[in-house]
Design a protein around this motif. Structure first.
Motif, PDB file in Angstrom:
ATOM      1  N   UNK A  81       1.090  -1.612   0.119  1.00  0.00           N
ATOM      2  CA  UNK A  81       0.381  -0.360   0.153  1.00  0.00           C
ATOM      3  C   UNK A  81       0.896   1.333   0.561  1.00  0.00           C
ATOM      4  N   UNK A  82       0.605   1.534  -0.932  1.00  0.00           N
ATOM      5  CA  UNK A  82       1.220   3.980  -1.167  1.00  0.00           C
ATOM      6  C   UNK A  82       0.341   4.616  -0.952  1.00  0.00           C
ATOM      7  N   UNK A  83       0.913   5.295  -0.265  1.00  0.00           N
ATOM      8  CA  UNK A  83       0.069   6.863  -0.654  1.00  0.00           C
ATOM      9  C   UNK A  83      -0.675   7.382  -1.168  1.00  0.00           C
ATOM     10  N   UNK A  84      -0.137   7.033  -2.863  1.00  0.00           N
ATOM     11  CA  UNK A  84      -0.642   7.708  -3.463  1.00  0.00           C
ATOM     12  C   UNK A  84      -1.687   7.317  -4.236  1.00  0.00           C
ATOM     13  N   UNK A  85      -2.039   5.911  -4.162  1.00  0.00           N
ATOM     14  CA  UNK A  85      -3.359   5.548  -4.859  1.00  0.00           C
ATOM     15  C   UNK A  85      -4.993   5.776  -3.756  1.00  0.00           C
ATOM     16  N   UNK A  86      -4.056   5.684  -2.311  1.00  0.00           N
ATOM     17  CA  UNK A  86      -5.926   6.067  -1.495  1.00  0.00           C
ATOM     18  C   UNK A  86      -5.671   7.584  -0.877  1.00  0.00           C
ATOM     19  N   UNK A  87      -4.337   8.112  -0.768  1.00  0.00           N
ATOM     20  CA  UNK A  87      -5.253   9.954  -0.785  1.00  0.00           C
ATOM     21  C   UNK A  87      -4.871   9.651   1.185  1.00  0.00           C
ATOM     22  N   UNK A  88      -4.640  11.096   2.183  1.00  0.00           N
ATOM     23  CA  UNK A  88      -5.052  10.547   2.789  1.00  0.00           C
ATOM     24  C   UNK A  88      -6.361  10.621   3.723  1.00  0.00           C
ATOM     25  N   UNK A  89      -7.403  10.984   3.165  1.00  0.00           N
ATOM     26  CA  UNK A  89      -8.479  10.593   4.064  1.00  0.00           C
ATOM     27  C   UNK A  89      -8.847   9.293   4.792  1.00  0.00           C
ATOM     28  N   UNK A  90      -9.874   9.464   5.766  1.00  0.00           N
ATOM     29  CA  UNK A  90      -9.753   7.400   6.494  1.00  0.00           C
ATOM     30  C   UNK A  90     -11.392   7.151   5.656  1.00  0.00           C
ATOM     31  N   UNK A  91     -11.196   6.123   5.380  1.00  0.00           N
ATOM     32  CA  UNK A  91     -12.020   5.905   4.529  1.00  0.00           C
ATOM     33  C   UNK A  91     -12.141   4.182   5.381  1.00  0.00           C
TER      34      UNK A  91
END
Length: 226
Positions: free
Chosen positions: A38-48
């Protein structure tokens, strides 16, 4: 690090053609220490609430890498003695990223093909009509299993349907001494395309729920220019 090579040529005094290639090299990208894919580039910083949507409070490290490359072609026509103007562009690009496991995976915001066409026509000094068309390949996402779980092996392995819409607008100009009045009718997504922007697991129905963008959206407006 970003590398760009471009070429442009004026076909005429009011028409410009541009071709541009690009390559972007990413390093030190935040990645998860717990989920090695998992990389932040694919997720964004928000909580889901999706398995792969956010990091929450898990520890991160700056060890991710990625690359994006592509080419863009555009044609621009400025308003001149001819009463029409516009810009059209076609972009092809590919983006992928790797976390601690060093496996390249398609970026969540990768849209392989993007087409954009916008322009207008001056019918007269008082009347103007314009349009905007957008098309893009659907974003990648991770499909759900029948029990609502997701497999790392299927990470970003499928895509949403292609996205496209057409907006049209008509402006009427009223000229007075020292100022002018503009009224318009604008219809966004005129053929009511329900583009899909996201997906989540619905625990009530035990099935994926696809979030659709708003459909046709008409509006009218007025503005004054002094």
């Amino acid at each position: 690090n970003q590398f760009i090579l471009g070429f442009d040529h004026y076909v005429s005094a009011d028409a410009l053609i541009k071709v541009e290639g690009f390559y972007k090299d990413y390093s030190d990208y935040p990645v998860s220490l717990i989920r090695n894919y998992l990389t932040l580039a694919n997720t964004g910083a928000g909580f889901g609430d999706e398995n792969y949507e956010s990091f929450g409070l898990e520890p991160l490290t700056s060890a991710g890498i990625g690359k994006a490359r592509g080419v863009e072609f555009s044609l621009q026509k400025k308003l001149s003695d001819t009463p029409y103007y516009g810009i059209a562009s076609l972009t092809y690009s590919v983006a992928d990223y790797a976390a601690l496991d060093k496996i390249d995976r398609t970026g969540s915001y990768d849209q392989t093909w993007i087409v954009s066409i916008s322009g207008g026509y001056k019918i007269s000094p008082e009347w103007e009509t314009s349009l905007k068309f957008r098309y893009s390949t659907g974003r990648s996402y991770t499909p759900y299993n029948v029990d609502g779980t997701q497999n790392v092996s299927n990470y970003n392995s499928v895509r949403f349907p292609d996205s496209h819409s057409l907006d049209v607008r008509v402006d009427k100009y009223w000229f007075f001494s020292g100022w002018s009045l503009i009224t318009y009718i604008d219809i966004q997504n005129i053929y009511n395309r329900k583009n899909i922007s996201n997906v989540r697991w619905d625990v009530r129905t035990q099935s994926p729920e696809f979030n659709e963008a708003i459909g046709i959206l008409p509006s009218i407006g007025i503005s004054a220019v002094f």
